[in-house]
Structure formats: structure tokens, C-alpha cells
Design a protein around this motif. Sequence first.
Motif, PDB file in Angstrom:
ATOM      1  N   PHE A 145       4.377 -50.491 -23.349  1.00  0.00           N
ATOM      2  CA  PHE A 145       3.812 -48.399 -23.403  1.00  0.00           C
ATOM      3  C   PHE A 145       4.898 -48.165 -21.170  1.00  0.00           C
ATOM      4  N   GLY A 146       4.322 -48.433 -20.961  1.00  0.00           N
ATOM      5  CA  GLY A 146       4.800 -48.025 -19.266  1.00  0.00           C
ATOM      6  C   GLY A 146       6.333 -47.573 -19.420  1.00  0.00           C
ATOM      7  N   ASN A 147       7.169 -48.768 -19.605  1.00  0.00           N
ATOM      8  CA  ASN A 147       7.917 -48.305 -20.097  1.00  0.00           C
ATOM      9  C   ASN A 147       8.618 -47.558 -20.782  1.00  0.00           C
ATOM     10  N   GLU A 181       2.422 -46.584 -34.216  1.00  0.00           N
ATOM     11  CA  GLU A 181       1.842 -47.201 -33.835  1.00  0.00           C
ATOM     12  C   GLU A 181       1.634 -47.870 -32.555  1.00  0.00           C
ATOM     13  N   PRO A 182      -0.111 -48.407 -32.592  1.00  0.00           N
ATOM     14  CA  PRO A 182      -0.234 -48.100 -31.733  1.00  0.00           C
ATOM     15  C   PRO A 182       0.269 -49.923 -30.812  1.00  0.00           C
ATOM     16  N   TYR A 183      -0.749 -49.749 -29.358  1.00  0.00           N
ATOM     17  CA  TYR A 183      -0.500 -50.684 -28.393  1.00  0.00           C
ATOM     18  C   TYR A 183      -0.945 -51.172 -28.189  1.00  0.00           C
TER      19      TYR A 183
END
Length: 604
Positions: free
Chosen positions: A260-262, A272-274
Motif C-alpha cells: 500500500f505504501g508503494n 480491492e482491499p489491502y
Amino acid sequence: MQLTEKQLEIMAAQGHLLVTGGPGSGKTTVSILKAAEIAKQHLGPGQKVLFLSFARATVSRVVEAIEYEQQIPREQKRRIDVETYHSFFWRILKAHGYLIGLPRRIDILTPPAEAIALSGLRSGYASKLSEAEQAEKVAAEEAERLRLAREDGGVCFDLFAPYVGDILHGSARIRKLLATMYPVIILDEFQDTNAEQWRVVQALGEFTTLIALADPEQRIYDWIGADPARLDHFRGAFAPTEVDLSTDNHRSAGTDIGLFGNDILKGKIRQEPYVGVQIYGYPPNTDQAFSALVTTTYRARKRLVDAGVKEWSLAILVPTKKMTRLVSDAFRSPPGGMTEIPHTAIIELEAAILGAEVIALLMQPDVDGRHFEQFVALVRNYFHGKGGDTPTKGALTEAANIQKAYDEYLAGLAAGKALRKNSILVAILTLYGQTRELGLTGDPDKDWRAMRGLLEEGACPRLKEIAQEVRNIRVLERGTQLRQALSQDWRDNGAYRNALAIVRQAFVQEHFSTNAKPETGVIVMNMHKAKGKQFDEVIIFEGWPIKRKGQPPFNADRIVRFNARDNIDDQARQNMRVSVTRGKRHTTILTPKNDPCVLLTEDD
């Protein structure tokens, strides 16, 4: 620890080395193991490996990691020194500063003391300056810092690297001496070195083997001189072996937090969810915003307790200094009668440190008849320095008014005239008199709280502000050393005769301390201060648009300035990525429903 193939490459590498990788990729851990291996096989008598980092939090974490690393024998641990860049530079300055024209005796000009020293100069400028006026002010401040160092021996932190660069580039003998002491130096967070720090590194690398640890995407200090090309500079100067750990994630393994950070960096948030990341929208008004934060904090805290995490840590990260205080206040007195959340707030310390000096002086006896004069000077200093590098006109005016009232008071005494009833010194004098009557016990903690409480409950708004500011630091929890020094002072003198000097010295030592324990419990801080740290869970909370009659909504305290798409830049993305990836188990982002953070909505 089972080393990966890339980490084994690092262990086997010879000569200068550049290790790159994202948050939690194992750069620090493998560098510790390599340092131990070097200590075992390559060091001569008295030699050590030096590990340098910018943040004391990182230094503390590395010290702890070395201590608890079972694979490293104790003798090898003793041969690894861990310091901040500032601490290392200061040792060089103390020993060799005279070679570049500094006085033989020099002292650190701490940020609060620097702010006070520059306050007179700063008060001569208006709040809003043209570019030319701003440049003139910056030049004048720099000239005064240099004068304070060369004439008074007070060296501020910003001059450490320039002066050390001058020393090292001017003396091959000192460069060789340092290389003899430290044949290998590990440079943590290397991507954040500014031009002056890079100049020092260039000099060190002539005779010393350098191991640079860097995350090319975690450069959040461009505003103080970090250069996007710094890794290329290192490659060009030292032709290092290079190992890339960017595909590894040991910190938040089993989650999508790193991914997610990347994706934040790329501006491509997937639909879609992380795993391990949640984004909530809260109603954009004060009570409901803070209610959402408080209940989210309750849930996160319960998750950690239920999971049996020992000495768990939960960070609340916010975009601005102002929000740090607002969140801290909301946790102390949550809306709707909810239960208070015990926490630690990490704030800018200038005001609290200067306030602590006032309390310390009030604990001292008047031994020379100048106590009240010193007290007024410290109260004035508080208003001069509480804003650090950006003092408000109001604070500078307050300091001037206090001095003016004191001068008028002295003139009145000399002429036998009573003090004006509406003088601001009336309330100050009344409360000062009460502090002189306070019976102290010799228990530093008890006496400190009593003195602070007297100011906090008194009728003087200026002293009340100081006491409330001091609440933001737990002075006597800064280690038993300070408590013992105050207790010893009482035993030796039957009073806290040297309390001010003891407290001042404690704060100077704090700048170089490597003994700070990693934060536990709930910690509130701004996003920049989270760099180099890690927590079991992270909650990121930003401000919301505030409606104003007849005007556009006021939209400050946002992750991206004013939450405007035009203000998205590398700094905003990198800062958000650093904050998101501090979490080991879970990261939650709270953003206003009606105006969500633009970094989270770029796919729309």
C-alpha cells in the motif's frame, strides 16, 4: 534470523557498500550482523565499527537490537558504537574545533537558546516579508549564528556539519585518526544527508570503509537539503558494491502495508482491499471527528491487548504540530463523556524546555538577591524562544512588554513609587511571592509537581501558560540521573541550589542520549517525527474542511496542503508512505467523508 540470499551477499561484500530497500526490508538488522562479523574478523585492538543515524529513536532501537541479538557474542557487541550524526560531529568539534578558529572552550547552543539569541534580530522584521527581505533575514541570522560560535563559543546544531567538514577536509591526520578508531562506518538513512553532511562523508570515506543504508523512496527532508541525487553521488565517489533489498519486507510480513505504501508513491491505489490497511471516512465536525478517532483508538488498543502483544505500541500520526496538541487534548477529555485515553504526546519541545527552566529556578533559593531578576529573565526568554525558528509577533511583543514592565518596576522602586495597579507585573509578582513561601521537601518529583501546580492554579495567565506547557514533558521521567542529581543537590545544600543548571544539563544530554526506550502504549506525534520508528499499529488522522460564513472552507491540517490535487508532490507521497509503513500489524487512515485525502482518491 534466517538470512535471505541478498542479505548473504551483504555479509560477504568487501569494501564500500550501498544497501537499498524499503521500510522493514532488513537493512538495519543485516547491517548489525555485518558489524558484528567485522568486529570478529577484521578489527585491531581498540578499534570499533561506528553506526550513525539521524534519529535518536533509531539509535535507541539499534542499541536495543544489538543488545538482544542472541547470535552476537558480548565482546563483539562492545565493539559496535551507535550514535547520532550530531553526537559524532560534536565529539570531533570539541576535540578539534580550535583548528578552524573556534574558541578552545565551546558549548552547544540548544534550539531554545538559539531561538532566544536570535529573538532580538527576528523582532526587527515584519510578519510578512518580500523575497528580498526574507533573504536578508536569513543572511542576518546566519551571520549571527557564526558570530555566536566564534566569539561566544555557542555552536548551534546547524553548524556542526559545516564545521566538521572544514576540520576533516583541512587535516589528513584527523581523517586517518578517525579511520584508525573506526575502520568501518555504517551510515543509516543515507538518502537524507544534506550537502554539508555529504561533504563530511566524502572526507571520512578516504580512509574508512563506508556502508550506506538508504531507501530512495523515503526521502522526506528535501526542505532541509536532502538531494535526490545523493545515492548517485555515493556511487560516483566510492564505486560501492550495491545490494537491493526492495522486494523484502520483514516488518509487516503477512500484510499489504508495504505494498500500500508503494502504491501511494505511484499514485495507483487498487480497488480491492489491502490486508492490514483500513480507510475510514469520518463526519467532518469537531465532536464527531474526535469521537471517530477515540473509538478507532479504543478498537486498535483492544486488538493489541487481545492478541497478547507485550509492551504494545499504537501511534497516532497527524500532519501538523497543531493537530498533535488537539489530539492530545481530545484524548485527555474525549467528547461525549467517553473514557480518557492515557497517552504520550511528542511535541516540539522549545516551549516546554524553557518552561522547565522557569520551574527549576523557582525551586532554587535566592542566594544573591538577584532571584527575581533571573526569574523575569527566564519568563521573558520563554516568550522569546517558545516558537523556535518561527516565533510569532505576539510572543516577541509579550517578551518586550514583560521587560518594559520590569524596567518600570525598577524605576518605581528607585523613586519610591508604587507599581501601577494595571501593570502586567502585578500578577507575576503576586504569584512569585507565593512560590517563595512554598515548603519544599527534598523529594524532586513531589516538589516539581507542587511548584508547577502553584503556577497552573494561579491568577497569572503568562505563568499558567508556562506551567501547562511543562506538562507536555515529564522531566523527572527522563531517567533516574536527573532525579538523583536533584536529590544529591538537596542533600549537599539543604536546598535545590543548582536546580536550573542540573535541568539545563539534562536537556543537553538528552540530545545525545542513546538510552531512550522505544515508545509503548498510545503515542501521538506528527508524521515527520515517525521517521525511523516502528509501532505495532498506526492510525493516521488528518483535519477536515471548516466552513466559514461568506468564505471558502478553511482546509488546513491536511496530509496534502489544503488537500488540493495541485499540491500533490513527491514530498507528500513520501511522507504518507513513511507514515503508513511504520505499522507492523495494522494501519488505519481516518480522513473526512466529504473531502477525503487526495492521495487516496487518485483512481477516481
